[in-house]
Design an enzyme around this catalytic site. Structure first.
Site, PDB file in Angstrom:
ATOM      1  N   HIS A  81     -46.183  58.161  78.071  1.00 54.77           N
ATOM      2  CA  HIS A  81     -46.257  59.617  78.210  1.00 54.77           C
ATOM      3  C   HIS A  81     -45.085  60.151  79.036  1.00 54.77           C
ATOM      4  O   HIS A  81     -45.246  60.449  80.222  1.00 54.77           O
ATOM      5  CB  HIS A  81     -47.608  59.968  78.850  1.00 54.77           C
ATOM      6  CG  HIS A  81     -47.856  61.439  78.988  1.00 54.77           C
ATOM      7  ND1 HIS A  81     -47.238  62.397  78.210  1.00 54.77           N
ATOM      8  CD2 HIS A  81     -48.690  62.129  79.826  1.00 54.77           C
ATOM      9  CE1 HIS A  81     -47.670  63.605  78.567  1.00 54.77           C
ATOM     10  NE2 HIS A  81     -48.540  63.459  79.548  1.00 54.77           N
ATOM     11  N   CYS A  97     -47.348  69.454  80.263  1.00 53.38           N
ATOM     12  CA  CYS A  97     -47.345  68.408  79.230  1.00 53.38           C
ATOM     13  C   CYS A  97     -47.218  68.984  77.823  1.00 53.38           C
ATOM     14  O   CYS A  97     -47.117  68.244  76.851  1.00 53.38           O
ATOM     15  CB  CYS A  97     -48.601  67.553  79.341  1.00 53.38           C
ATOM     16  SG  CYS A  97     -48.679  66.697  80.917  1.00 53.38           S
TER      17      CYS A  97
END
Ligand SMILES: [Zn+2]
Lengths: 380, 138
Positions: free
Chosen positions: A328, A81
Site C-alpha cells: 500500500h 489514500c
C-alpha cells in the site's frame, strides 16, 4: 461528453527503494504506461500527479524533469489514500470537459516503516494510549468491531480475508510478497490491534502506477484493441454521521460513492466481475463487501466463508493480493488497482486471470475522508 | 506554573475552580447534534449560531472498541481503545480501564461511566500535570 478510455496503464513491482527519489519512482511507472499506450511524453496534454508524502514539493513537475519537460499543465493532488484515484479522476474530468484528448495520471509514494496514524498530537501531552488510539490498525479494528457488534462477525472470519489476499498475491509477480499465509499463521501472528494481527495489516511499501487516459476520438485513432472504457468515476467526502467526530466513517462515504458510480455506469453490483477494494486492514475489507453492495448487509461473513470473493468465486475481490500483500504505497494505490482491473479486462492477468471479466470496480478510501470508485469495462 | 493544579488533557474537559471536572459539548438547537469543542455552524443541518453549551452526561454504553497491543514507542500496552455513546447524546473515544483487555470479558453495549484522573503521569515540556478522562464499567 466524450467517453474516456484507459489506453495505457502499468505499475512497478512494489518494494522498498530507500535510495531512490519520489519523482524517480514515479517516472518509472509513467514511462511504462506511455509504452503500454504506444505514446510518448510529447503526446501528453496534461499531467495529474498523486503523492502524499511530498504533497508540497511539486512531484509531478519533478517527474517531467526526469522524463521530458514539455511545458504541459501539471496538477499535484493529495487526498489521503484516495490520492491516486483522485489524480486519475481529475485526468478523466479534463477529458470529459473537452479540454484534452490525451492525459497522463501518475500515483507514487515512498513510505517509511512502522505504524501509521496517531491520536491528536498538537499541544500539551501526547494523547496516544491515553484517549484511546489513533493508530490506523486500531481505528480500523474499531470499525470492524462495529460489524462484530451488529452481526457477530468473528476474528477468524476477518483473518480469512488475509489468507485469501495473501494467496492471491502468490500469482502476482508485481506484489510485494508472494507468500501463502495459512489461517493459523494469520491468527497467531503478532496482535497489533485486536482483531487485526500483523498479517491483517497492509504492507508499507514504495511504489508507483500510471495511466494514459484518452478521449473516444483518440482511442479510435490509436486502436481499441486493448482500450478499457471508464464507465464511472465517483468521489465522495464523508457525509455527516453521528459518531464521525471520534470514529472516521468509512461506510457512509463508500456507500455514497458506490451509489454514484453504479448510477453513472447504469449497472448494479451483480454486473461486476471483479473488485479491487481498499483492504488497508482485513477488518476494512469485510465492511466494503456490504458497502459496495456485493452482498446484503450482514452477509459479509458469508461472502468470505463461502468463497464468493476468492478467485473462481462469484465476485473475486483483490485478486492482486490487495493492500494486505501487494502493498500500500498510499498515493500509488488508487492507480495500481486500476492497473489490476484493466489487466483482467484485457485478459492479460496470467494465472490469476478472472475468466470472462467484462466489468471491474476499483475502490479506495482515505480517512479524513475521501472515497474514490471507478468502474471499468472491456471494450471488445 | 503551578505544579498542583493539573491542566485539562483536551479543551472539552472543563475543570471548574470549585466543583467537579466535566466534559463540555456544543449542541445544535435545530437538530440536536452534539459536537466536542466550540463551533458556530452545525455540519449536519448547516444552521448558524444555533449552538448551546451543555454538560455531557457521565454515563454511556460501549459502542465499539479495539485492544491495542502495539502502539508508538513508550506507550504502555495492552489497553482498550473504546468508543462510547453517552446516554445524553454524543460519542467520545478514550481508554476503557478497570476491565481485562480480553474480548471475552468486554461486552458491546455494556454500561460505562466516565472517571477523571491523572494523565498516566504524562507532563508537558514545562512540567505541567494533566487531568484526563477514562471509561470504566458502570
Ligand atoms: Zn444542526
Amino acid at each position: 461528453m466524450s467517453d474516456v478510455y484507459v489506453m495505457g496503464v502499468d505499475m512497478i513491482k512494489f518494494g522498498r527503494f530507500p535510495d531512490r527519489s519520489v519523482p524517480n519512482i514515479g517516472a518509472e511507472a509513467a514511462l511504462m504506461a506511455l509504452d503500454d499506450a504506444g505514446l510518448g511524453i510529447q503526446d501528453m496534454q496534461a499531467l495529474y500527479c498523486g503523492n502524499l508524502g511530498q504533497a508540497n514539493a511539486m512531484v509531478g513537475q519533478r517527474i517531467l524533469q526526469e522524463i521530458g519537460q514539455t511545458g504541459m499543465p501539471v496538477v499535484n493532488v493529495a487526498n489521503a489514500c484516495a490520492t491516486g484515484a483522485t489524480a486519475f479522476r481529475e485526468a478523466w474530468m479534463s477529458i470529459k470537459a473537452g479540454m484534452y484528448d490525451v492525459v497522463l495520471a501518475v500515483g507514487v509514494e515512498q513510505m517509511g516503516k512502522g505504524l501509521l496514524g496517531g491520536a491528536g498530537g498538537g499541544e500539551g501531552i501526547p494523547k496516544e494510549g491515553l484517549l484511546g488510539s489513533g493508530t490506523m490498525p486500531c481505528v480500523f479494528a474499531e470499525a470492524g468491531m462495529e460489524h462484530t457488534k451488529e452481526y457477530g462477525t468473528t476474528f477468524e472470519q476477518f483473518a480469512k480475508i488475509s489468507v485469501k489476499n495473501h494467496h492471491h498475491s502468490t500469482m502476482n509477480p508485481k506484489a510485494m510478497y508472494q507468500i501463502e499465509t495459512p489461517l493459523d499463521e494469520v491468527m497467531n501472528a503478532e496482535m497489533i490491534s485486536y482483531p487485526n494481527t500483523k498479517l491483517m495489516c497492509s504492507v508499507n511499501v514504495d511504489g508507483s502506477a500510471a495511466a494514459v487516459l484518452v478521449s473516444e476520438k483518440k482511442a479510435k485513432e490509436l486502436g481499441m484493441a486493448r482500450a478499457v472504457k471508464v464507465r464511472a468515476s465517483a468521489l465522495a467526502s464523508d457525509p455527516y454521521t453521528d459518531r464521525d467526530l471520534v470514529m472516521p466513517d468509512v461506510n457512509a462515504c463508500t456507500r455514497l460513492a458506490a451509489k454514484d458510480a453504479y448510477e453513472q455506469a447504469g449497472i448494479g453490483p451483480e454486473d461486476v466481475n471483479l473488485v479491487e477494494l481498499h483492504d488497508c486492514f482485513a477488518t476494512a475489507e469485510m465492511l466494503h463487501y456490504e458497502n459496495l453492495g456485493l452482498c446484503k448487509d450482514g452477509e459479509a461473513g458469508k461472502m468470505i466463508d463461502e468463497g464468493h470473493v476468492e478467485l473462481g468465486g462469484k465476485v473475486p475481490v483483490n485478486v492482486s493480493g490487495g493492500l494486505l500483500s501487494k502493498g500500500h504505497p498510499l498515493g500509488a494505490t488508487g492507480i495500481a488497482n486500476i492497473y489490476e482491473v484493466c489487466t483482467h479486462l484485457r485478459g492479460e492477468a496470467g494465472n490469476r486471470q478472472v475468466e470472462g471479466a467484462k466489468i471491474g470496480m476499483t475502490h479506495v478510501i482515505g480517512l479524513g475522508t475521501a472515497c474514490g470508485i471507478h468502474i471499468l469495462e472491456k471494450t471488445n | 506554573m503551578s505544579e498542583t493544579k493539573p491542566l485539562p488533557v483536551v479543551d472539552f474537559l472543563k475543570i471548574p475552580e470549585d466543583g467537579n471536572p466535566y466534559l463540555e459539548g456544543f449542541r445544535c438547537k435545530k437538530c440536536a447534534s452534539i459536537y466536542l469543542g466550540e463551533r458556530n455552524v452545525c455540519s449536519k443541518c448547516f444552521a448558524r449560531d444555533e449552538m448551546e453549551v451543555i454538560k455531557l452526561t457521565e454515563t454511556g454504553t460501549l459502542h465499539s472498541y479495539a485492544i491495542v497491543f502495539r502502539s508508538f514507542p513508550g506507550i504502555d500496552v495492552p489497553y482498550i481503545s473504546a468508543i462510547v455513546d453517552l446516554d445524553g447524546g454524543g460519542t467520545i473515544k478514550g481508554n476503557l480501564i478497570n476491565i481485562d483487555p480480553d474480548p471475552d470479558k468486554i461486552e458491546f453495549n455494556m454500561p460505562v461511566k466516565i472517571t477523571y484522573g491523572d494523565a498516566l503521569g504524562r507532563k508537558d515540556t514545562e512540567g505541567n500535570s494533566y487531568l484526563s478522562y477514562f471509561f470504566e464499567p458502570a
